[in-house]
Design a protein around this motif. Structure first.
Motif, PDB file in Angstrom:
ATOM      1  N   ARG A   1       8.419   0.699   7.159  1.00 42.72           N
ATOM      2  CA  ARG A   1       7.166   0.539   6.430  1.00 42.72           C
ATOM      3  C   ARG A   1       7.220  -0.753   5.651  1.00 42.72           C
ATOM      4  O   ARG A   1       8.291  -1.224   5.266  1.00 42.72           O
ATOM      5  CB  ARG A   1       6.931   1.719   5.486  1.00 42.72           C
ATOM      6  CG  ARG A   1       6.470   2.960   6.236  1.00 42.72           C
ATOM      7  CD  ARG A   1       6.058   4.044   5.294  1.00 42.72           C
ATOM      8  NE  ARG A   1       7.261   4.822   4.995  1.00 42.72           N
ATOM      9  CZ  ARG A   1       7.345   5.754   4.063  1.00 42.72           C
ATOM     10  NH1 ARG A   1       6.318   6.043   3.312  1.00 42.72           N
ATOM     11  NH2 ARG A   1       8.461   6.409   3.875  1.00 42.72           N
ATOM     12  N   GLY A   2       6.033  -1.321   5.428  1.00 48.42           N
ATOM     13  CA  GLY A   2       5.947  -2.572   4.703  1.00 48.42           C
ATOM     14  C   GLY A   2       4.804  -2.567   3.717  1.00 48.42           C
ATOM     15  O   GLY A   2       3.899  -1.726   3.778  1.00 48.42           O
ATOM     16  N   ARG A   3       4.855  -3.539   2.823  1.00 45.38           N
ATOM     17  CA  ARG A   3       3.835  -3.672   1.800  1.00 45.38           C
ATOM     18  C   ARG A   3       3.796  -5.116   1.332  1.00 45.38           C
ATOM     19  O   ARG A   3       4.839  -5.743   1.162  1.00 45.38           O
ATOM     20  CB  ARG A   3       4.169  -2.770   0.627  1.00 45.38           C
ATOM     21  CG  ARG A   3       3.189  -2.894  -0.496  1.00 45.38           C
ATOM     22  CD  ARG A   3       3.464  -1.916  -1.595  1.00 45.38           C
ATOM     23  NE  ARG A   3       2.340  -1.980  -2.501  1.00 45.38           N
ATOM     24  CZ  ARG A   3       2.332  -1.480  -3.698  1.00 45.38           C
ATOM     25  NH1 ARG A   3       3.391  -0.845  -4.142  1.00 45.38           N
ATOM     26  NH2 ARG A   3       1.275  -1.584  -4.465  1.00 45.38           N
ATOM     27  N   GLN A   4       2.579  -5.619   1.105  1.00 44.58           N
ATOM     28  CA  GLN A   4       2.442  -6.943   0.513  1.00 44.58           C
ATOM     29  C   GLN A   4       2.179  -6.776  -0.974  1.00 44.58           C
ATOM     30  O   GLN A   4       1.325  -5.982  -1.374  1.00 44.58           O
ATOM     31  CB  GLN A   4       1.306  -7.733   1.155  1.00 44.58           C
ATOM     32  CG  GLN A   4       1.239  -9.151   0.639  1.00 44.58           C
ATOM     33  CD  GLN A   4       0.190  -9.984   1.349  1.00 44.58           C
ATOM     34  OE1 GLN A   4      -0.736  -9.474   1.951  1.00 44.58           O
ATOM     35  NE2 GLN A   4       0.346 -11.299   1.265  1.00 44.58           N
ATOM     36  N   LEU A   5       2.929  -7.498  -1.778  1.00 46.15           N
ATOM     37  CA  LEU A   5       2.745  -7.475  -3.221  1.00 46.15           C
ATOM     38  C   LEU A   5       1.906  -8.664  -3.656  1.00 46.15           C
ATOM     39  O   LEU A   5       1.845  -9.685  -2.963  1.00 46.15           O
ATOM     40  CB  LEU A   5       4.094  -7.541  -3.940  1.00 46.15           C
ATOM     41  CG  LEU A   5       5.071  -6.397  -3.723  1.00 46.15           C
ATOM     42  CD1 LEU A   5       6.346  -6.648  -4.512  1.00 46.15           C
ATOM     43  CD2 LEU A   5       4.449  -5.071  -4.105  1.00 46.15           C
ATOM     44  N   VAL A   6       1.309  -8.546  -4.826  1.00 46.78           N
ATOM     45  CA  VAL A   6       0.637  -9.667  -5.475  1.00 46.78           C
ATOM     46  C   VAL A   6       1.314  -9.842  -6.819  1.00 46.78           C
ATOM     47  O   VAL A   6       1.259  -8.940  -7.664  1.00 46.78           O
ATOM     48  CB  VAL A   6      -0.874  -9.420  -5.653  1.00 46.78           C
ATOM     49  CG1 VAL A   6      -1.501 -10.576  -6.424  1.00 46.78           C
ATOM     50  CG2 VAL A   6      -1.547  -9.241  -4.309  1.00 46.78           C
ATOM     51  N   LEU A   7       1.982 -10.969  -6.987  1.00 49.86           N
ATOM     52  CA  LEU A   7       2.690 -11.247  -8.235  1.00 49.86           C
ATOM     53  C   LEU A   7       1.727 -11.967  -9.176  1.00 49.86           C
ATOM     54  O   LEU A   7       1.481 -13.157  -9.026  1.00 49.86           O
ATOM     55  CB  LEU A   7       3.930 -12.097  -7.962  1.00 49.86           C
ATOM     56  CG  LEU A   7       4.893 -11.554  -6.907  1.00 49.86           C
ATOM     57  CD1 LEU A   7       6.074 -12.504  -6.716  1.00 49.86           C
ATOM     58  CD2 LEU A   7       5.367 -10.159  -7.272  1.00 49.86           C
TER      59      LEU A   7
ATOM     60  N   GLU B   1      12.320  -0.724  16.379  1.00 49.78           N
ATOM     61  CA  GLU B   1      12.851  -1.211  15.106  1.00 49.78           C
ATOM     62  C   GLU B   1      12.143  -2.469  14.608  1.00 49.78           C
ATOM     63  O   GLU B   1      12.354  -2.888  13.479  1.00 49.78           O
ATOM     64  CB  GLU B   1      14.369  -1.430  15.176  1.00 49.78           C
ATOM     65  CG  GLU B   1      14.810  -2.498  16.141  1.00 49.78           C
ATOM     66  CD  GLU B   1      15.041  -1.990  17.563  1.00 49.78           C
ATOM     67  OE1 GLU B   1      15.573  -2.779  18.358  1.00 49.78           O
ATOM     68  OE2 GLU B   1      14.691  -0.835  17.889  1.00 49.78           O
ATOM     69  N   ARG B   2      11.304  -3.069  15.429  1.00 48.19           N
ATOM     70  CA  ARG B   2      10.544  -4.259  15.024  1.00 48.19           C
ATOM     71  C   ARG B   2       9.103  -3.922  14.649  1.00 48.19           C
ATOM     72  O   ARG B   2       8.311  -4.815  14.356  1.00 48.19           O
ATOM     73  CB  ARG B   2      10.547  -5.298  16.150  1.00 48.19           C
ATOM     74  CG  ARG B   2      11.923  -5.767  16.614  1.00 48.19           C
ATOM     75  CD  ARG B   2      12.676  -6.551  15.597  1.00 48.19           C
ATOM     76  NE  ARG B   2      12.136  -7.884  15.476  1.00 48.19           N
ATOM     77  CZ  ARG B   2      12.612  -8.810  14.658  1.00 48.19           C
ATOM     78  NH1 ARG B   2      13.629  -8.540  13.889  1.00 48.19           N
ATOM     79  NH2 ARG B   2      12.071  -9.991  14.590  1.00 48.19           N
ATOM     80  N   LEU B   3       8.748  -2.628  14.647  1.00 52.17           N
ATOM     81  CA  LEU B   3       7.395  -2.186  14.304  1.00 52.17           C
ATOM     82  C   LEU B   3       7.373  -1.656  12.874  1.00 52.17           C
ATOM     83  O   LEU B   3       8.245  -0.878  12.481  1.00 52.17           O
ATOM     84  CB  LEU B   3       6.934  -1.087  15.260  1.00 52.17           C
ATOM     85  CG  LEU B   3       6.789  -1.509  16.714  1.00 52.17           C
ATOM     86  CD1 LEU B   3       6.571  -0.288  17.592  1.00 52.17           C
ATOM     87  CD2 LEU B   3       5.654  -2.512  16.884  1.00 52.17           C
ATOM     88  N   TYR B   4       6.377  -2.086  12.108  1.00 55.60           N
ATOM     89  CA  TYR B   4       6.252  -1.681  10.716  1.00 55.60           C
ATOM     90  C   TYR B   4       4.849  -1.172  10.442  1.00 55.60           C
ATOM     91  O   TYR B   4       3.862  -1.785  10.861  1.00 55.60           O
ATOM     92  CB  TYR B   4       6.542  -2.862   9.782  1.00 55.60           C
ATOM     93  CG  TYR B   4       7.999  -3.206   9.708  1.00 55.60           C
ATOM     94  CD1 TYR B   4       8.807  -2.653   8.724  1.00 55.60           C
ATOM     95  CD2 TYR B   4       8.583  -4.066  10.639  1.00 55.60           C
ATOM     96  CE1 TYR B   4      10.158  -2.950   8.666  1.00 55.60           C
ATOM     97  CE2 TYR B   4       9.938  -4.367  10.581  1.00 55.60           C
ATOM     98  CZ  TYR B   4      10.716  -3.811   9.588  1.00 55.60           C
ATOM     99  OH  TYR B   4      12.049  -4.095   9.528  1.00 55.60           O
ATOM    100  N   ASP B   5       4.778  -0.058   9.717  1.00 56.99           N
ATOM    101  CA  ASP B   5       3.498   0.476   9.253  1.00 56.99           C
ATOM    102  C   ASP B   5       3.235  -0.060   7.855  1.00 56.99           C
ATOM    103  O   ASP B   5       4.120  -0.024   6.995  1.00 56.99           O
ATOM    104  CB  ASP B   5       3.530   2.002   9.221  1.00 56.99           C
ATOM    105  CG  ASP B   5       3.541   2.602  10.620  1.00 56.99           C
ATOM    106  OD1 ASP B   5       2.795   2.101  11.481  1.00 56.99           O
ATOM    107  OD2 ASP B   5       4.300   3.557  10.846  1.00 56.99           O
ATOM    108  N   PHE B   6       2.027  -0.548   7.647  1.00 56.38           N
ATOM    109  CA  PHE B   6       1.579  -1.029   6.355  1.00 56.38           C
ATOM    110  C   PHE B   6       0.442  -0.116   5.900  1.00 56.38           C
ATOM    111  O   PHE B   6      -0.715  -0.352   6.244  1.00 56.38           O
ATOM    112  CB  PHE B   6       1.077  -2.477   6.458  1.00 56.38           C
ATOM    113  CG  PHE B   6       2.170  -3.497   6.550  1.00 56.38           C
ATOM    114  CD1 PHE B   6       2.505  -4.282   5.454  1.00 56.38           C
ATOM    115  CD2 PHE B   6       2.876  -3.681   7.735  1.00 56.38           C
ATOM    116  CE1 PHE B   6       3.519  -5.221   5.543  1.00 56.38           C
ATOM    117  CE2 PHE B   6       3.892  -4.614   7.832  1.00 56.38           C
ATOM    118  CZ  PHE B   6       4.215  -5.391   6.730  1.00 56.38           C
ATOM    119  N   PRO B   7       0.752   0.944   5.141  1.00 56.67           N
ATOM    120  CA  PRO B   7      -0.274   1.903   4.748  1.00 56.67           C
ATOM    121  C   PRO B   7      -1.465   1.253   4.035  1.00 56.67           C
ATOM    122  O   PRO B   7      -2.595   1.719   4.168  1.00 56.67           O
ATOM    123  CB  PRO B   7       0.468   2.866   3.815  1.00 56.67           C
ATOM    124  CG  PRO B   7       1.897   2.752   4.218  1.00 56.67           C
ATOM    125  CD  PRO B   7       2.076   1.331   4.671  1.00 56.67           C
TER     126      PRO B   7
END
Length: 156
Positions: free
Chosen positions: A135-141, A30-36
């Motif tokens: 899953r995770g994602r970084q945004l750019v605002l 539960e602490r592992l995240y995929d960042f496509p």
């Protein structure tokens, strides 16, 4: 999401990873995240572990699973910036399977120099996490009042 991971009664084993800061760790699934899409500047690094900082204090580490020396200090921005809001679009959330923004988790990457009182947060590049799909994602605002260097602590 992997359909097998959702099968009733199925349990996933912790993943053993090597880190340059904390040595070998057993990380629960539960602490592992995929960042496509990876993170900015690290687009080819697709899996990270969200680790609690040994000293606590609301600080966490976003540790690359495949690169022991790659880790980012992150935190929940709300205690430091109560009015901080991430303007998201449906397409921002779709890639991580997040239908309801309220179910997501927001973290910001910190820069912590030798003097921790000078620490800053990157509010322009928040990291969105979906705990359900992992899953995770970084945004750019691009628009708005946020920069990559907001001071965490007021200086006198």
């Amino acid at each position: 999401m992997n359909a097998l991971a959702d099968a009733p009664g199925r349990t996933e084993s912790p993943l053993r990873i090597e880190t340059s800061r904390f040595g070998a760790l057993e990380v629960p699934p539960e602490r592992l995240y995929d960042f496509p899409e990876g993170l900015l500047g690290f687009e080819r690094v697709a899996q990270f572990a969200l680790l609690e900082h040994p000293g606590g204090g609301g600080i966490e580490w976003l540790q690359a699973v495949s690169r022991p020396s790659l880790a980012f200090v992150v935190t929940d921005p709300r205690p430091y910036f109560p009015d901080y809001r991430v303007p998201v679009r449906r397409e921002d959330l779709a890639g991580i399977g997040l239908e309801d923004p309220a179910e997501g988790v927001v973290r910001v990457i910190l820069w912590v120099p030798d003097d921790p009182l000078q620490a800053t947060a990157n509010l322009q590049g928040p990291v969105l996490l979906n705990p359900r799909t992992r899953r995770g994602r970084q945004l750019v605002l691009d628009e708005g009042p946020y920069t990559t260097r907001h001071r965490l602590f007021a200086t006198g």
